[in-house]
Design a protein around this motif. Structure first.
Motif, PDB file in Angstrom:
ATOM      1  N   PRO A 224      -3.082  -6.856 -19.101  1.00 15.32           N
ATOM      2  CA  PRO A 224      -2.576  -6.089 -17.958  1.00 15.32           C
ATOM      3  C   PRO A 224      -3.646  -5.795 -16.906  1.00 15.32           C
ATOM      4  N   GLN A 225      -4.900  -5.648 -17.331  1.00 19.95           N
ATOM      5  CA  GLN A 225      -5.965  -5.296 -16.393  1.00 19.95           C
ATOM      6  C   GLN A 225      -6.171  -6.368 -15.331  1.00 19.95           C
ATOM      7  N   THR A 226      -5.948  -7.631 -15.700  1.00 21.20           N
ATOM      8  CA  THR A 226      -6.163  -8.722 -14.752  1.00 21.20           C
ATOM      9  C   THR A 226      -4.866  -9.298 -14.196  1.00 21.20           C
ATOM     10  N   LEU A 227      -3.788  -9.226 -14.981  1.00 23.50           N
ATOM     11  CA  LEU A 227      -2.528  -9.840 -14.559  1.00 23.50           C
ATOM     12  C   LEU A 227      -1.813  -9.020 -13.493  1.00 23.50           C
ATOM     13  N   LEU A 228      -1.744  -7.711 -13.689  1.00 21.00           N
ATOM     14  CA  LEU A 228      -0.870  -6.870 -12.874  1.00 21.00           C
ATOM     15  C   LEU A 228      -1.566  -6.453 -11.581  1.00 21.00           C
ATOM     16  N   THR A 229      -1.478  -7.306 -10.617  1.00 21.89           N
ATOM     17  CA  THR A 229      -2.014  -7.012  -9.297  1.00 21.89           C
ATOM     18  C   THR A 229      -0.935  -6.333  -8.442  1.00 21.89           C
ATOM     19  N   ASP A 230      -1.370  -5.704  -7.366  1.00 20.05           N
ATOM     20  CA  ASP A 230      -0.413  -5.107  -6.433  1.00 20.05           C
ATOM     21  C   ASP A 230       0.595  -6.143  -5.945  1.00 20.05           C
ATOM     22  N   THR A 231       0.104  -7.332  -5.645  1.00 16.77           N
ATOM     23  CA  THR A 231       0.960  -8.380  -5.091  1.00 16.77           C
ATOM     24  C   THR A 231       2.013  -8.814  -6.095  1.00 16.77           C
ATOM     25  N   LEU A 232       1.594  -9.071  -7.346  1.00 15.89           N
ATOM     26  CA  LEU A 232       2.538  -9.534  -8.363  1.00 15.89           C
ATOM     27  C   LEU A 232       3.602  -8.482  -8.636  1.00 15.89           C
ATOM     28  N   VAL A 233       3.190  -7.236  -8.808  1.00 13.15           N
ATOM     29  CA  VAL A 233       4.143  -6.171  -9.125  1.00 13.15           C
ATOM     30  C   VAL A 233       5.087  -5.932  -7.955  1.00 13.15           C
ATOM     31  N   SER A 234       4.552  -5.914  -6.745  1.00 15.17           N
ATOM     32  CA  SER A 234       5.393  -5.696  -5.563  1.00 15.17           C
ATOM     33  C   SER A 234       6.431  -6.808  -5.423  1.00 15.17           C
ATOM     34  N   ALA A 241       3.908  -1.570  -4.371  1.00 15.72           N
ATOM     35  CA  ALA A 241       3.150  -1.076  -5.524  1.00 15.72           C
ATOM     36  C   ALA A 241       1.684  -0.942  -5.174  1.00 15.72           C
ATOM     37  N   ARG A 242       1.088   0.161  -5.631  1.00 18.07           N
ATOM     38  CA  ARG A 242      -0.339   0.394  -5.419  1.00 18.07           C
ATOM     39  C   ARG A 242      -0.962   0.793  -6.752  1.00 18.07           C
ATOM     40  N   ARG A 243      -1.972   0.045  -7.141  1.00 20.48           N
ATOM     41  CA  ARG A 243      -2.659   0.295  -8.410  1.00 20.48           C
ATOM     42  C   ARG A 243      -3.873   1.181  -8.184  1.00 20.48           C
ATOM     43  N   ARG A 244      -3.977   2.215  -9.004  1.00 15.58           N
ATOM     44  CA  ARG A 244      -5.118   3.131  -8.924  1.00 15.58           C
ATOM     45  C   ARG A 244      -5.735   3.275 -10.308  1.00 15.58           C
ATOM     46  N   HIS A 245      -6.976   3.668 -10.351  1.00 16.40           N
ATOM     47  CA  HIS A 245      -7.665   3.920 -11.614  1.00 16.40           C
ATOM     48  C   HIS A 245      -7.904   5.414 -11.744  1.00 16.40           C
ATOM     49  N   LEU A 246      -7.391   5.961 -12.855  1.00 19.18           N
ATOM     50  CA  LEU A 246      -7.468   7.393 -13.066  1.00 19.18           C
ATOM     51  C   LEU A 246      -8.826   7.777 -13.647  1.00 19.18           C
ATOM     52  N   ALA A 247      -9.485   8.739 -13.045  1.00 15.76           N
ATOM     53  CA  ALA A 247     -10.749   9.269 -13.582  1.00 15.76           C
ATOM     54  C   ALA A 247     -10.417  10.285 -14.670  1.00 15.76           C
ATOM     55  N   CYS A 249     -11.314   8.228 -17.281  1.00 20.01           N
ATOM     56  CA  CYS A 249     -11.210   7.109 -18.231  1.00 20.01           C
ATOM     57  C   CYS A 249     -11.067   5.767 -17.541  1.00 20.01           C
ATOM     58  N   GLY A 250     -10.681   5.770 -16.261  1.00 21.31           N
ATOM     59  CA  GLY A 250     -10.547   4.514 -15.537  1.00 21.31           C
ATOM     60  C   GLY A 250      -9.269   3.764 -15.847  1.00 21.31           C
ATOM     61  N   THR A 251      -8.294   4.405 -16.492  1.00 23.56           N
ATOM     62  CA  THR A 251      -7.035   3.750 -16.833  1.00 23.56           C
ATOM     63  C   THR A 251      -6.257   3.414 -15.571  1.00 23.56           C
ATOM     64  N   ALA A 252      -5.706   2.206 -15.525  1.00 18.86           N
ATOM     65  CA  ALA A 252      -4.928   1.782 -14.360  1.00 18.86           C
ATOM     66  C   ALA A 252      -3.580   2.477 -14.352  1.00 18.86           C
ATOM     67  N   HIS A 253      -3.102   2.797 -13.150  1.00 18.26           N
ATOM     68  CA  HIS A 253      -1.812   3.461 -12.986  1.00 18.26           C
ATOM     69  C   HIS A 253      -1.216   3.009 -11.669  1.00 18.26           C
ATOM     70  N   PHE A 254       0.064   2.618 -11.704  1.00 22.25           N
ATOM     71  CA  PHE A 254       0.732   2.185 -10.487  1.00 22.25           C
ATOM     72  C   PHE A 254       1.559   3.309  -9.889  1.00 22.25           C
ATOM     73  N   SER A 255       1.542   3.385  -8.578  1.00 30.43           N
ATOM     74  CA  SER A 255       2.489   4.222  -7.857  1.00 30.43           C
ATOM     75  C   SER A 255       3.394   3.290  -7.065  1.00 30.43           C
ATOM     76  N   PHE A 256       4.637   3.744  -6.820  1.00 31.55           N
ATOM     77  CA  PHE A 256       5.629   2.853  -6.212  1.00 31.55           C
ATOM     78  C   PHE A 256       6.314   3.543  -5.040  1.00 31.55           C
ATOM     79  N   ALA A 257       6.691   2.730  -4.066  1.00 25.20           N
ATOM     80  CA  ALA A 257       7.464   3.212  -2.924  1.00 25.20           C
ATOM     81  C   ALA A 257       8.378   2.080  -2.482  1.00 25.20           C
ATOM     82  N   LEU A 258       9.483   2.439  -1.826  1.00 26.94           N
ATOM     83  CA  LEU A 258      10.352   1.423  -1.270  1.00 26.94           C
ATOM     84  C   LEU A 258       9.644   0.751  -0.099  1.00 26.94           C
ATOM     85  N   PRO A 259       9.788  -0.556   0.020  1.00 26.49           N
ATOM     86  CA  PRO A 259       9.117  -1.247   1.139  1.00 26.49           C
ATOM     87  C   PRO A 259       9.737  -0.853   2.477  1.00 26.49           C
ATOM     88  N   ASN A 260       8.934  -0.897   3.502  1.00 25.21           N
ATOM     89  CA  ASN A 260       9.421  -0.560   4.843  1.00 25.21           C
ATOM     90  C   ASN A 260      10.364  -1.647   5.362  1.00 25.21           C
TER      91      ASN A 260
END
Length: 260
Positions: A224-234, A241-247, A249-260
């Motif tokens: 998941p760390q390399t496969l799940l890019t913003d582009t692929l998920v979107s 989709a926007r991927r962020r790393h949570l401090a 621990c640095g765990t990846a987390h996606f946030s989502f919004a409807l596209p414009n």
């Protein structure tokens, strides 16, 4: 119980008399003891793929192999000793108790209509204890909460002593506490696990590898760390989709919004 390697090569499936596959050729490998998450939007082909893995449906093309052996080259009873499934749909229990439901998992290990032996009962007892179900053994399955029912269905699957466990949306319709219980359980089983999930962030947290499906087509496979890019998920989920790393621990987390 021990884990097995799963190899899927160019599997596809289409209904009879249909020229349009529900699942297009898909390939991946899951090493023994690893957890594979299958993600994608509704109608992506996730449940269809899982049905091929636990031998409910035969692939139109391709092969499913466990430790190198084609599951359709072995007797159904042998396959049931190697692969167990926990599905979204839970069959009516017809007044069966929790213990009786878990005992059904021993069916592939019995000859014809033989009754459970001492070894079978020992396996059932171990599984009930492992999943903290001892206080519920005499309860009618139909009286249990959703979370309790899910634990019982996992216990029945574990009573098969499989090497591979298939889970179809195991956290669906569960509250947050029971979702966490199921996730914690998945991570401690020590089996090879293939799990379909709607929650992408949950998949990132528990899975060693991810398979992304869309409209029956594989979109990618890998960690998941390399496969799940913003582009692929979107692109797959039709969201922004926007991927962020949570401090910290640095765990990846996606946030989502409807596209414009």
């Amino acid at each position: 119980m021990s884990a097995a390697a799963l190899e899927v090569r160019e599997v596809s499936w289409a209904p009879r008399k249909s020229t349009q596959p529900v699942l297009h050729p898909t390939s991946f490998e899951v090493g023994a003891g690893r957890i594979l998450g299958v993600v994608g939007p509704n109608g992506a082909g996730k449940s269809t793929l899982l049905r091929l893995l636990y031998r409910f449906q035969k692939p139109t093309t391709g092969t499913v192999r466990i430790n190198g052996q084609d599951i359709w080259a072995m007797p159904a009873q042998v396959a049931a000793r190697q692969v167990a499934a926990v599905l979204q749909e839970q069959a009516a229990a017809f007044g069966l108790s929790v213990r009786e439901i878990v005992r059904l998992g021993r069916t592939p290990h019995r000859a014809h209509f033989a009754a459970n032996g001492a070894e079978d009962e020992a396996v059932v007892a171990r599984v009930l204890d492992r999943l903290n179900l001892n206080a519920l053994t005499a309860r009618d399955f139909g009286t249990l909460s959703g979370g309790e029912r899910q634990r019982v269905m996992v216990a029945r699957a574990l009573a098969q002593e499989p090497q591979i466990l298939i889970l179809d949306e195991p956290t669906n319709h569960l509250d947050v506490r029971h979702q966490l219980e199921v996730v914690s359980l998945i991570q401690t089983l020590g089996l090879t696990i293939v799990v379909s999930l709607h929650d992408l962030n949950m998949a990132i947290g528990i899975c060693d590898d991810i398979l992304v499906l869309k409209d029956g087509h594989p979109q990618g496979f890998g960690p998941p760390q390399t496969l799940l890019t913003d582009t692929l998920v979107s692109r797959t989920f039709h969201v922004d989709a926007r991927r962020r790393h949570l401090a910290p621990c640095g765990t990846a987390h996606f946030s989502f919004a409807l596209p414009n």
